[in-house]
Scaffold this motif. Structure first.
Motif, mmCIF file in Angstrom:
data_model
loop_
_atom_site.group_PDB
_atom_site.id
_atom_site.type_symbol
_atom_site.label_atom_id
_atom_site.label_comp_id
_atom_site.label_asym_id
_atom_site.label_seq_id
_atom_site.Cartn_x
_atom_site.Cartn_y
_atom_site.Cartn_z
ATOM 1 N N ILE A 196 46.979 14.882 65.642
ATOM 2 C CA ILE A 196 48.270 14.197 65.529
ATOM 3 C C ILE A 196 48.611 13.932 64.065
ATOM 4 O O ILE A 196 49.756 14.122 63.627
ATOM 5 N N GLU A 197 47.622 13.496 63.282
ATOM 6 C CA GLU A 197 47.861 13.231 61.854
ATOM 7 C C GLU A 197 48.285 14.497 61.120
ATOM 8 O O GLU A 197 49.211 14.478 60.296
ATOM 9 N N ASP A 198 47.599 15.604 61.431
ATOM 10 C CA ASP A 198 47.981 16.880 60.820
ATOM 11 C C ASP A 198 49.395 17.275 61.235
ATOM 12 O O ASP A 198 50.152 17.850 60.436
ATOM 13 N N LEU A 199 49.744 16.984 62.479
ATOM 14 C CA LEU A 199 51.072 17.331 62.981
ATOM 15 C C LEU A 199 52.153 16.551 62.237
ATOM 16 O O LEU A 199 53.212 17.103 61.900
ATOM 17 N N VAL A 200 51.905 15.268 61.974
ATOM 18 C CA VAL A 200 52.870 14.457 61.225
ATOM 19 C C VAL A 200 53.147 15.091 59.869
ATOM 20 O O VAL A 200 54.299 15.254 59.447
ATOM 21 N N ARG A 201 52.077 15.483 59.163
ATOM 22 C CA ARG A 201 52.244 16.085 57.842
ATOM 23 C C ARG A 201 52.872 17.479 57.931
ATOM 24 O O ARG A 201 53.691 17.859 57.092
ATOM 25 N N TYR A 202 52.510 18.227 58.952
ATOM 26 C CA TYR A 202 53.099 19.563 59.132
ATOM 27 C C TYR A 202 54.600 19.460 59.353
ATOM 28 O O TYR A 202 55.389 20.199 58.749
ATOM 29 N N LEU A 203 55.010 18.530 60.200
ATOM 30 C CA LEU A 203 56.427 18.365 60.466
ATOM 31 C C LEU A 203 57.171 17.909 59.213
ATOM 32 O O LEU A 203 58.296 18.333 58.961
ATOM 33 N N GLN A 204 56.529 17.043 58.417
ATOM 34 C CA GLN A 204 57.159 16.604 57.170
ATOM 35 C C GLN A 204 57.320 17.768 56.194
ATOM 36 O O GLN A 204 58.349 17.911 55.539
ATOM 37 N N ARG A 205 56.308 18.605 56.122
ATOM 38 C CA ARG A 205 56.294 19.694 55.141
ATOM 39 C C ARG A 205 57.178 20.867 55.557
ATOM 40 O O ARG A 205 57.873 21.458 54.734
ATOM 41 N N ASP A 206 57.162 21.201 56.836
ATOM 42 C CA ASP A 206 57.782 22.445 57.282
ATOM 43 C C ASP A 206 59.022 22.281 58.150
ATOM 44 O O ASP A 206 59.676 23.274 58.469
ATOM 45 N N SER A 211 61.286 14.958 57.095
ATOM 46 C CA SER A 211 60.766 14.765 55.744
ATOM 47 C C SER A 211 60.620 13.304 55.358
ATOM 48 O O SER A 211 59.889 12.966 54.427
ATOM 49 N N THR A 212 61.309 12.411 56.055
ATOM 50 C CA THR A 212 61.204 10.974 55.798
ATOM 51 C C THR A 212 60.713 10.288 57.061
ATOM 52 O O THR A 212 61.283 10.487 58.136
ATOM 53 N N TYR A 213 59.645 9.501 56.923
ATOM 54 C CA TYR A 213 59.150 8.815 58.125
ATOM 55 C C TYR A 213 58.498 7.489 57.781
ATOM 56 O O TYR A 213 58.111 7.213 56.637
ATOM 57 N N VAL A 214 58.405 6.648 58.822
ATOM 58 C CA VAL A 214 57.696 5.374 58.739
ATOM 59 C C VAL A 214 56.623 5.395 59.808
ATOM 60 O O VAL A 214 56.904 5.643 60.981
ATOM 61 N N MET A 215 55.396 5.130 59.394
ATOM 62 C CA MET A 215 54.243 5.136 60.289
ATOM 63 C C MET A 215 53.700 3.712 60.441
ATOM 64 O O MET A 215 53.409 3.038 59.455
ATOM 65 N N THR A 222 44.529 7.363 60.120
ATOM 66 C CA THR A 222 45.954 7.647 60.215
ATOM 67 C C THR A 222 46.699 7.079 59.015
ATOM 68 O O THR A 222 47.585 7.738 58.443
ATOM 69 N N ILE A 223 46.339 5.877 58.615
ATOM 70 C CA ILE A 223 46.970 5.251 57.452
ATOM 71 C C ILE A 223 46.739 6.101 56.207
ATOM 72 O O ILE A 223 47.663 6.400 55.449
ATOM 73 N N ARG A 224 45.508 6.522 56.006
ATOM 74 C CA ARG A 224 45.162 7.241 54.777
ATOM 75 C C ARG A 224 45.677 8.683 54.784
ATOM 76 O O ARG A 224 46.018 9.230 53.727
ATOM 77 N N ARG A 225 45.751 9.314 55.941
ATOM 78 C CA ARG A 225 46.119 10.724 55.987
ATOM 79 C C ARG A 225 47.618 10.953 56.133
ATOM 80 O O ARG A 225 48.110 12.042 55.869
ATOM 81 N N THR A 226 48.363 9.929 56.552
ATOM 82 C CA THR A 226 49.800 10.115 56.746
ATOM 83 C C THR A 226 50.646 9.246 55.820
ATOM 84 O O THR A 226 51.852 9.463 55.724
ATOM 85 N N GLY A 227 50.043 8.276 55.158
ATOM 86 C CA GLY A 227 50.815 7.380 54.309
ATOM 87 C C GLY A 227 50.677 7.714 52.833
ATOM 88 O O GLY A 227 49.567 7.944 52.349
ATOM 89 N N ASP A 228 51.796 7.755 52.125
ATOM 90 C CA ASP A 228 51.786 7.840 50.668
ATOM 91 C C ASP A 228 52.045 6.460 50.070
ATOM 92 O O ASP A 228 51.384 6.056 49.119
ATOM 93 N N ARG A 229 53.015 5.766 50.647
ATOM 94 C CA ARG A 229 53.335 4.403 50.220
ATOM 95 C C ARG A 229 52.957 3.462 51.351
ATOM 96 O O ARG A 229 53.259 3.724 52.521
#
Length: 275
Positions: A196-206, A211-215, A222-229
């Protein structure tokens, strides 16, 4: 947040969503207490904090699913009035719910294409093509005829992702500009969570619609792999903000206690009842 123009000058980015002094009460108890929040284009924002501090509430307020008691919400600089069905937001917002929230009486394909079947003029064959593409995006090709009861927990979450990104490709205004994720890895094993975490990043990238999301999540991976801020919500206000790398260096006692899972610290913990 600042961005750089073509001549190298710095300019302040305009938030796509802004909350100003938003408050929400349940049974006269403040869940959100004059909270301020800015979400910028391209944000991968994670909201963390103890249970019951208003994280899911703030997502529902952003989505226009729950009225606020005071304060203002701006969408692309425009003040929102009323709930989502009453407003004319200048951008589309999708939400992935914690429990997937699929219609049990509908097939996977009918769940994913529900909004297009209900609100578009597209012919059924075209909607089916878009549904098939969305299911391929989330790694579930051919799952359309299945019922939700035939899916695992992780598969149900992925179906809810496919539904969240559904839009009419010939109408770019229908594409979600912001996706809100409410605990999408809750209850999943570590491997399913990684998917699921990979899917969040894949959808953001591709997928430009994500491209904009709140988790919102309690799960550290999940926090570390999907959050930048990262924003820390406690007692109805955002008490700390920083990058994901600053989680390991901050001396903020709230963040330190939360990540260490300690019962000692400024976060109030209800004592266990002895029997």
């Amino acid at each position: 947040m600042t961005t750089t123009t073509c001549n190298g000058a710095l300019t302040k980015a305009t938030p796509v969503i802004e909350l100003r002094g938003v408050s929400k009460f349940f049974d006269n108890k403040p869940i959100l207490d004059e909270a301020d929040l800015e979400i910028y284009p391209g944000d991968a924002l994670a909201i963390i904090g103890p249970s019951g501090t208003g994280k899911s509430t703030i997502l529902r307020a952003i989505a226009g699913l729950m009225p606020i008691d005071s304060g203002e919400i701006y969408v692309n600089g425009k003040l929102r009035k009323g709930l989502i069905e009453e407003s004319t937001d200048p951008l589309a917002i999708s939400m992935v719910f914690q429990q997937a929230a699929l219609f049990d009486s509908l097939t996977v394909a009918e769940n994913v294409g529900f909004a297009l079947y209900q609100h578009s003029q597209l012919p059924p064959q075209r909607i089916q093509e878009i549904v098939d593409y969305a299911l391929e995006l989330v790694g579930l090709p051919g799952a359309g005829p299945l019922m939700p009861s035939e899916l695992s927990g992780g598969m149900r979450k992925r179906v809810s992702f496919a539904r969240a990104v559904m839009h009419d490709p010939d109408n770019r205004n229908s594409a979600p500009s912001v996706v809100l994720y409410d605990e999408p890895t809750a209850g999943l094993d570590p491997i399913a969570s990684t998917v699921i975490e990979d899917l969040v990043r894949y959808l953001q990238r591709d997928v430009s619609a994500c491209s904009t999301y709140v988790m919102v999540s309690h799960q550290e991976s999940t926090i570390r792999r999907t959050g930048d801020r990262i924003l820390f919500l406690y007692q109805g206000k955002f008490q700390w903000s920083g990058s994901v790398s600053e989680l390991d260096t901050t001396d903020n006692p709230l963040v330190r206690q939360f990540l260490s899972a300690s019962v000692q610290g400024p976060i109030k913990v209800a004592p266990a009842r002895r029997v």
